[in-house]
Write an enzyme that holds these catalytic residues in place. Sequence first.
Site, PDB file in Angstrom:
ATOM      1  N   TYR A  56      71.069  88.155  27.643  1.00  0.00           N
ATOM      2  CA  TYR A  56      71.289  88.771  26.336  1.00  0.00           C
ATOM      3  C   TYR A  56      70.019  88.582  25.500  1.00  0.00           C
ATOM      4  CZ  TYR A  56      74.429  91.474  23.568  1.00  0.00           C
ATOM      5  OH  TYR A  56      75.005  92.528  22.917  1.00  0.00           O
ATOM      6  N   HIS A  97      63.017  85.775  23.226  1.00  0.00           N
ATOM      7  CA  HIS A  97      62.717  85.757  24.667  1.00  0.00           C
ATOM      8  C   HIS A  97      61.470  86.594  24.955  1.00  0.00           C
ATOM      9  CE1 HIS A  97      67.220  85.062  24.824  1.00  0.00           C
ATOM     10  NE2 HIS A  97      66.762  84.039  25.492  1.00  0.00           N
ATOM     11  N   ASP A 107      65.451  75.545  20.134  1.00  0.00           N
ATOM     12  CA  ASP A 107      66.228  74.535  20.864  1.00  0.00           C
ATOM     13  C   ASP A 107      65.373  73.280  20.980  1.00  0.00           C
ATOM     14  OD1 ASP A 107      68.595  76.147  21.496  1.00  0.00           O
ATOM     15  OD2 ASP A 107      67.185  77.359  22.642  1.00  0.00           O
TER      16      ASP A 107
HETATM   17  O1  PAF Z   1      67.884  77.781  26.612  1.00  0.00           O
HETATM   18  C1  PAF Z   1      68.605  78.356  27.470  1.00  0.00           C
HETATM   19  O2  PAF Z   1      68.791  79.569  27.446  1.00  0.00           O
HETATM   20  C2  PAF Z   1      69.241  77.519  28.579  1.00  0.00           C
HETATM   21  O3  PAF Z   1      69.633  76.275  28.110  1.00  0.00           O
HETATM   22  C3  PAF Z   1      68.347  77.378  29.816  1.00  0.00           C
HETATM   23  C4  PAF Z   1      67.076  76.612  29.524  1.00  0.00           C
HETATM   24  C5  PAF Z   1      68.006  78.761  30.369  1.00  0.00           C
HETATM   25  C6  PAF Z   1      69.103  76.610  30.916  1.00  0.00           C
HETATM   26  O4  PAF Z   1      70.280  77.263  31.279  1.00  0.00           O
END
Ligand code: PAF
Length: 299
Positions: free
Chosen positions: A45, A50, A163
């Site tokens: 998503y 990203h 994060d």
């Molecule tokens: O940050 C995320 O999207 C997830 O925690 C990761 C690093 C892809 C691990 O599933």
Amino acid sequence: MAVTVKNAQRVRKMIVAERIKETREIIGSWRKQGLSVGFVPTMGYLHEGHRALINRARQENDRVVVSLFVNPTQFGPNEDYEKYPRDFERDREICEKAGVDLLFAPSVAEMYPSRNLAFVDIAELGEGLCGAKRPGHFRGVCTVVTKLFNIVLPDRAYFGEKDAQQLAIIRRMTEDLNFNTRIVACPTVRDADGLALSSRNAYLSEVERKAALVIPQSLQAARQAMDGGERDAARIIGMIREMIAKEPLAAIDYIEVVDGETLKPVSRVEGPVLVAVAVFVSKTRLIDNFWYKEGSTCF
Ligand code: PAF
């Protein structure tokens, strides 16, 4: 017409692989050619955050691998694993347009063919902040990132600063377990009104999205107070709490000021700190943060 190397790279077709074996073979053939590999692990998503990770990976590596896997082991029993937003076609298109070379999109059965007995844990770095609220979450993250690193063997792996605890934990895990991968941190990407991008923003109605703005606004106010000399963690937390409490749709999960390295709560801001919050807006849990270091701030 002569095709330059640059052009040749641009027309390279993205490969989609669902199997670990195939993924290893493709990456292995790149390695034999001496090509470097950048890796962006995701749960799909995809959004501009990203895309920023992918762009950075493109700039710094010969080949870019993105993984797309909603990892069940990092969700608690009452969390949103089932309803986590998924749209493979949309993600595939975004990756293709962004110049990704290999999209690794395994099934749960491919990643976890039997009940995992081996897990990777991170002790106290995973105990506070989100770790305290989501027991087992970082064990699941560390385990799946370890598995993904072992499959992709990346030279560099890209993670967002939104994060923050995940980033600190993965850095430490990479060091402690001697992974030959450099962890690259990329700044949080925000919408024009300040809301940090997250796949979970898709859950928000228009009214909830507006309410969620109290999160970046309260952090901004805290940062301004710190720029003005406020060093008392309880007062900084109190200021954020007071602003968020005024928003009827928002419920605080935590507000913390923690040491930038140990992630343990501090009472005064003396070295680098992370100011981090988790807030439910209706049923959607959102996180946000900023790093503060005398003389320079990231928000
Ligand atoms: O940050 C995320 O999207 C997830 O925690 C990761 C690093 C892809 C691990 O599933």
